[in-house]
Design an enzyme around this catalytic site. Structure first.
Site, PDB file in Angstrom:
ATOM      1  N   ARG A  66       0.815  -1.215   0.000  1.00 52.64           N
ATOM      2  CA  ARG A  66       0.000   0.000   0.000  1.00 52.64           C
ATOM      3  C   ARG A  66       0.855   1.275   0.000  1.00 52.64           C
ATOM      4  O   ARG A  66       0.546   2.239  -0.685  1.00 52.64           O
ATOM      5  CB  ARG A  66      -0.936  -0.060   1.207  1.00 52.64           C
ATOM      6  CG  ARG A  66      -1.431   1.239   1.762  1.00 52.64           C
ATOM      7  CD  ARG A  66      -2.795   1.600   1.224  1.00 52.64           C
ATOM      8  NE  ARG A  66      -3.479   2.521   2.098  1.00 52.64           N
ATOM      9  CZ  ARG A  66      -3.056   3.749   2.389  1.00 52.64           C
ATOM     10  NH1 ARG A  66      -1.924   4.177   1.910  1.00 52.64           N
ATOM     11  NH2 ARG A  66      -3.767   4.544   3.147  1.00 52.64           N
TER      12      ARG A  66
ATOM     13  N   TYR B 271     -21.283  12.476   0.756  1.00 54.77           N
ATOM     14  CA  TYR B 271     -19.920  12.908   1.108  1.00 54.77           C
ATOM     15  C   TYR B 271     -19.674  14.353   0.688  1.00 54.77           C
ATOM     16  O   TYR B 271     -19.010  15.115   1.387  1.00 54.77           O
ATOM     17  CB  TYR B 271     -18.877  11.981   0.477  1.00 54.77           C
ATOM     18  CG  TYR B 271     -18.900  10.591   1.087  1.00 54.77           C
ATOM     19  CD1 TYR B 271     -18.567  10.391   2.422  1.00 54.77           C
ATOM     20  CD2 TYR B 271     -19.275   9.492   0.343  1.00 54.77           C
ATOM     21  CE1 TYR B 271     -18.609   9.129   2.985  1.00 54.77           C
ATOM     22  CE2 TYR B 271     -19.318   8.221   0.901  1.00 54.77           C
ATOM     23  CZ  TYR B 271     -18.984   8.046   2.227  1.00 54.77           C
ATOM     24  OH  TYR B 271     -19.032   6.808   2.792  1.00 54.77           O
TER      25      TYR B 271
HETATM   26  O1  1CP Z   1      -6.197   3.871   3.310  1.00 60.91           O
HETATM   27  C1  1CP Z   1      -7.031   2.959   3.322  1.00 60.91           C
HETATM   28  O2  1CP Z   1      -6.698   1.762   3.178  1.00 60.91           O
HETATM   29  C2  1CP Z   1      -8.440   3.404   3.575  1.00 60.91           C
HETATM   30  C3  1CP Z   1      -9.526   2.390   3.440  1.00 60.91           C
HETATM   31  C4  1CP Z   1     -10.195   2.415   2.056  1.00 60.91           C
HETATM   32  C5  1CP Z   1     -10.045   1.452   1.029  1.00 60.91           C
HETATM   33  C6  1CP Z   1      -9.192   0.204   1.045  1.00 60.91           C
HETATM   34  C7  1CP Z   1     -11.059   3.413   1.566  1.00 60.91           C
HETATM   35  C8  1CP Z   1     -11.485   4.651   2.254  1.00 60.91           C
HETATM   36  N1  1CP Z   1     -11.459   3.063   0.273  1.00 60.91           N
HETATM   37  C9  1CP Z   1     -10.867   1.872  -0.074  1.00 60.91           C
HETATM   38  C10 1CP Z   1     -10.998   1.203  -1.396  1.00 60.91           C
HETATM   39  C11 1CP Z   1     -12.352   0.946  -1.896  1.00 60.91           C
HETATM   40  N2  1CP Z   1     -13.477   1.708  -1.683  1.00 60.91           N
HETATM   41  C12 1CP Z   1     -12.722  -0.101  -2.762  1.00 60.91           C
HETATM   42  C13 1CP Z   1     -11.672  -1.012  -3.386  1.00 60.91           C
HETATM   43  C14 1CP Z   1     -11.927  -2.411  -3.626  1.00 60.91           C
HETATM   44  C15 1CP Z   1     -11.865  -3.289  -2.420  1.00 60.91           C
HETATM   45  O3  1CP Z   1     -11.589  -2.824  -1.295  1.00 60.91           O
HETATM   46  O4  1CP Z   1     -12.041  -4.482  -2.667  1.00 60.91           O
HETATM   47  C16 1CP Z   1     -14.096  -0.008  -3.005  1.00 60.91           C
HETATM   48  C17 1CP Z   1     -14.971  -0.940  -3.831  1.00 60.91           C
HETATM   49  C18 1CP Z   1     -14.559   1.141  -2.335  1.00 60.91           C
HETATM   50  C19 1CP Z   1     -15.932   1.622  -2.422  1.00 60.91           C
HETATM   51  C20 1CP Z   1     -16.409   2.594  -1.407  1.00 60.91           C
HETATM   52  N3  1CP Z   1     -15.751   3.644  -0.834  1.00 60.91           N
HETATM   53  C21 1CP Z   1     -17.746   2.623  -0.943  1.00 60.91           C
HETATM   54  C22 1CP Z   1     -18.823   1.682  -1.415  1.00 60.91           C
HETATM   55  C23 1CP Z   1     -18.717   0.355  -0.740  1.00 60.91           C
HETATM   56  C24 1CP Z   1     -19.157   0.322   0.703  1.00 60.91           C
HETATM   57  O5  1CP Z   1     -18.331  -0.119   1.515  1.00 60.91           O
HETATM   58  O6  1CP Z   1     -20.290   0.699   0.981  1.00 60.91           O
HETATM   59  C25 1CP Z   1     -17.861   3.662  -0.027  1.00 60.91           C
HETATM   60  C26 1CP Z   1     -19.099   4.064   0.749  1.00 60.91           C
HETATM   61  C27 1CP Z   1     -16.588   4.312   0.031  1.00 60.91           C
HETATM   62  C28 1CP Z   1     -16.230   5.497   0.816  1.00 60.91           C
HETATM   63  C29 1CP Z   1     -15.074   5.201   1.703  1.00 60.91           C
HETATM   64  N4  1CP Z   1     -13.765   5.179   1.280  1.00 60.91           N
HETATM   65  C30 1CP Z   1     -12.952   4.823   2.336  1.00 60.91           C
HETATM   66  C31 1CP Z   1     -13.776   4.603   3.469  1.00 60.91           C
HETATM   67  C32 1CP Z   1     -13.285   4.208   4.833  1.00 60.91           C
HETATM   68  C33 1CP Z   1     -15.114   4.823   3.067  1.00 60.91           C
HETATM   69  C34 1CP Z   1     -16.383   4.680   3.917  1.00 60.91           C
HETATM   70  C35 1CP Z   1     -16.530   5.796   4.892  1.00 60.91           C
HETATM   71  C36 1CP Z   1     -17.890   5.778   5.588  1.00 60.91           C
HETATM   72  O7  1CP Z   1     -18.071   4.929   6.478  1.00 60.91           O
HETATM   73  O8  1CP Z   1     -18.758   6.595   5.217  1.00 60.91           O
END
Ligand code: 1CP
Length: 369
Positions: free
Chosen positions: A56, A167
């Site tokens: 990462r 957001y």
């Molecule tokens: O630095 C990090 O590692 C932060 C964590 C992280 C990651 C790994 C975030 C921040 N986004 C992601 C990648 C991500 N986001 C993927 C990649 C594919 C996978 O992980 O397999 C995907 C599909 C998403 C999609 C996403 N982002 C959604 C929809 C899915 C869901 O979980 O409902 C949403 C709502 C987000 C916003 C988001 N991005 C990150 C976070 C922690 C959040 C959610 C915040 C919240 O709770 O409102």
């Protein structure tokens, strides 16, 4: 069924039959029997995998997303480890908003944050149209690297109107969506203009992912379940329908997902996707009734129960499969994303069990892992 005909659904954007047209995932999306139950996990990449933490790197996740080699490697990690039937691009729903320079970041431990949230008509200019060539070159390159290497279909994705608007308006993750709902109800015109821009960004990023080689798209309107059905219909549905119709024109199968959507399932199904994601609160049999059997279903194991002892988890996997009652239009998944504290070995056992049960049911699986 959706507007897309059976024939154009198995052909990709350039009219060439997708090489994954007969994969377990695409067959389930067409509700075709005979290929076992495909399984993948929302948020299967990242967070819970030790090998993710190794590659990462420093900086925010948006830096990793913009580095094609790294993003492709992170996308591949769960495929190697779990033997899942689909890959999902390592990206985020805020990527296109970030790419047009709205001013959004992903704050570690928090999620998407904006210093200047969306508040008035003048903020619409901060959501200019996407130019895929100059804004999304990193994404095109990542997808191209992946389709070269992958032996399972790649799912491209975008955020849905309500979730992305939440957001942009709140400026951070929210529990009650108070500012979002206040803007939506007090200035519907501005709300619809905002959602129209969001829909155009979603179409831009999804089209780019499909043109580069993604076989399926998923629209994540994760938080849309915060709305009552009449409000969902009035404020969100037309925008989601616009995004999904644009994908039908590309001939790509579509999955539409949100949590807490038990009461919204008929409306969500009306937006036009081939499959609807269902969270753990609604048994698959009930979801199928509420959607009139017109769509395939994706889900719906409670992600928290993946942390339970295997003896409990195993029963839950069997229960989800039993709720589906052997219907061919089922994609096994969690009801929401993998929790960060999940033990990856448990996910591997789920994949093996779903594949074994699918085969034991007499559904011959071409490539079991
Ligand atoms: O630095 C990090 O590692 C932060 C964590 C992280 C990651 C790994 C975030 C921040 N986004 C992601 C990648 C991500 N986001 C993927 C990649 C594919 C996978 O992980 O397999 C995907 C599909 C998403 C999609 C996403 N982002 C959604 C929809 C899915 C869901 O979980 O409902 C949403 C709502 C987000 C916003 C988001 N991005 C990150 C976070 C922690 C959040 C959610 C915040 C919240 O709770 O409102």
């Amino acid at each position: 069924m959706s507007k897309a005909s059976a024939s154009n659904r198995s052909a990709n954007v350039s009219g060439v039959t997708d090489r994954f047209a007969n994969s377990a995932l695409l067959r389930a999306l067409r509700q075709e029997p005979g290929d076992g139950v495909p399984v993948w996990f929302m948020r299967q990449a990242g967070r819970s995998l030790p090998e993710y933490k190794t590659v990462r790197g420093q900086g925010t996740i948006l830096n990793a997303i913009q580095d094609p080699e790294r993003a492709a490697e992170i996308t591949m990690q769960p495929i190697r480890r779990y033997g899942v039937d689909a890959a999902i691009l390592f990206s985020d729903i805020v990527t296109p908003v970030f790419a047009v320079g709205f001013g959004i970041d992903i704050t570690p431990g928090v999620g998407p944050t904006c210093e200047r949230p969306f508040a008035s008509a003048s903020d619409l200019d901060r959501l200019r149209p996407l130019d895929p060539d100059s804004d999304l070159g990193f994404q095109t390159e990542t997808v191209e690297l992946l389709v070269h290497e992958l032996e399972v279909p790649l799912i491209g994705f975008a955020g849905g109107p309500f979730t992305l608007a939440s957001y942009l308006i709140e400026g951070k993750p929210s529990r009650d969506y108070a500012k979002v709902k206040a803007l939506m109800m007090s200035d519907p015109r501005l709300w619809h203009q905002l959602c129209d821009r969001i829909a155009d960004l979603a179409i831009g990023t999804l089209t780019n992912q499909v043109r580069a080689g993604a076989s399926v798209v998923q629209l994540f309107d994760s938080w849309a379940g915060a709305l009552r059905p009449e409000h969902y219909r009035e404020y969100v549905l037309t925008h989601s329908t616009k995004i999904l119709s644009a994908m039908a024109d590309l001939g790509v199968p579509r999955i539409h997902f949100g949590i807490n959507t038990g009461e919204l399932l008929p409306q969500i199904a009306a937006a036009g996707a081939e499959a609807i994601g269902v969270d753990w609160r609604t048994p698959l049999g009930d979801a199928r009734q509420r959607t009139g059997g017109r769509v395939a279903l994706q889900g719906n194991l409670d992600p928290a129960l993946v942390l339970a002892p295997w003896s409990v988890l195993e029963q839950e996997v069997h229960r989800v499969l039993a709720d589906n009652a052997g219907h061919p239009g089922h994609i096994f998944n969690l009801g929401h994303g993998v929790l960060p504290q999940t033990n990856p070995d448990q996910l591997k056992r789920i994949v093996d069990l779903v594949h074994a049960v699918g085969s034991a049911d007499g559904q011959t699986k071409g490539t079991s892992s």
